[in-house]
Design an enzyme around this catalytic site. Structure first.
Site, short mmCIF file in Angstrom:
data_model
loop_
_atom_site.label_atom_id
_atom_site.label_comp_id
_atom_site.label_asym_id
_atom_site.label_seq_id
_atom_site.Cartn_x
_atom_site.Cartn_y
_atom_site.Cartn_z
N GLU A 1 -2.20 1.02 10.56
CA GLU A 1 -2.18 0.44 9.20
C GLU A 1 -2.48 1.54 8.18
OE1 GLU A 1 -1.23 -1.54 7.10
OE2 GLU A 1 -2.42 -3.38 7.05
N ASP A 2 -2.04 1.35 6.95
CA ASP A 2 -2.34 2.35 5.92
C ASP A 2 -3.76 2.22 5.40
OD1 ASP A 2 -1.76 -0.10 4.70
OD2 ASP A 2 -0.56 0.74 3.08
N ASP B 1 -8.58 -3.36 3.35
CA ASP B 1 -9.27 -3.66 2.10
C ASP B 1 -10.14 -4.90 2.35
OD1 ASP B 1 -9.90 -4.22 -0.54
OD2 ASP B 1 -7.86 -4.28 -1.27
N ARG C 1 5.09 5.75 -3.06
CA ARG C 1 4.92 5.94 -1.60
C ARG C 1 5.23 7.38 -1.19
NH1 ARG C 1 4.42 0.78 0.68
NH2 ARG C 1 5.72 -0.84 -0.21
N PHE D 1 -7.89 1.68 -6.77
CA PHE D 1 -6.52 1.44 -6.32
C PHE D 1 -5.84 2.77 -6.02
CE2 PHE D 1 -2.17 0.15 -6.08
CZ PHE D 1 -2.29 -1.01 -5.34
#
Ligand code: IMP
Length: 184
Positions: free
Chosen positions: A100-101, A104, A166, A153
C-alpha cells in the site's frame, strides 16, 4: 536536484531516501520469505510506483496481482470503501503481502485485510511506504513500514490529489491553498 513542483510546500522525503528505504524493505522481506514464493498484492492506484521499485528490491521468488479500492474524495476519506477491481488469481494457500502507499485512518486496509482473510491465504501481511499513525480510526499495524509521517496531505511517488502529482519522484507536502483551491 531539480526544484520542487510549484504546488509543493516542501519535500518531506527526497528521492534518494525513498530509494534507500525501499532497498532495505526489499532485503528485510527477502529474508523473512526465504524459501517461499511471495504474492505481492498492489493496491491501486497509489501503490504503483512503490510496488514497482519494491518488486525489484525483493530477491525471493514472487508474483504480483492488483486490486483497486477507493475511499477518498479529494483530500479526505469518505469512510466508505469500495472495491473497484478484484484480484485475478486465487490466493488460497499463498503467502500474501499487501503493498500500500499510505495508511491513514486504516479503514481501507482493514476492509482489505478482512476481505482477503476469507480467501484463506497461508499468511497475510501488510507493507506500506507511509504510515500516518496519529490518524488511525481502527486498529491496524503494518508489518513493514517505510516511513512514519505526520498528519499532512502528501503527494508524489504514486500518491495523488485528485489524480495529480503521482509522477513526482519524491514525497511532498501539498500547499494548503492548493488543497482548498478549486477541485479539478
Ligand atoms: P485510509 O483508508 O484512511 O487508511 O486511507 C488509505 C488511502 O487514502 C490511501 O491508499 C490513499 O489512497 C489515501 N490517502 C490517505 N492519506 C493520503 C495522503 O496524504 N495523500 C494522498 N492519498 C492519501
Amino acid at each position: 536536484m531539480s526544484s520542487p513542483h510549484p504546488d509543493i510546500e516542501k519535500i518531506l522525503i527526497p528521492t534518494d531516501q525513498i530509494g534507500a528505504r525501499v532497498g532495505a524493505l526489499g532485503r528485510e522481506i527477502s529474508k523473512d520469505y526465504q524459501g517461499k514464493v511471495v504474492t505481492l498484492i498492489g493496491v491501486l492506484k497509489g501503490s504503483i510506483v512503490f510496488l514497482s521499485d519494491l518488486l525489484r528490491a525483493i530477491t525471493v521468488d514472487c508474483s504480483i496481482d492488483l486490486m483497486c479500492l477507493s475511499s477518498y474524495e479529494g483530500d479526505r476519506s469518505s469512510g466508505v470503501v469500495r472495491m473497484v477491481l478484484d484480484l485475478r488469481e486465487s490466493i488460497e494457500g499463498k503467502d500474501v503481502l499487501v503493498v500500500e502507499d499510505i495508511v491513514d485512518t486504516g479503514l481501507t486496509l482493514a476492509y482489505l485485510r478482512d476481505n482477503l482473510k476469507t480467501r484463506k491465504p497461508r499468511s497475510l501481511e501488510i507493507c506500506t511506504l507511509l504510515d500516518k499513525t496519529e490518524c488511525r480510526q481502527i486498529p491496524l499495524q503494518a508489518k513493514y513500514v517505510g516511513f512514519k509521517v505526520p498528519n499532512q496531505f502528501l503527494v508524489g511517488y504514486g500518491l495523488d490529489y485528485n489524480e495529480q502529482y503521482r509522477n513526482l519522484p519524491y514525497v511532498g507536502v501539498l500547499k494548503e491553498e492548493r488543497l482548498n483551491g478549486p477541485r479539478v
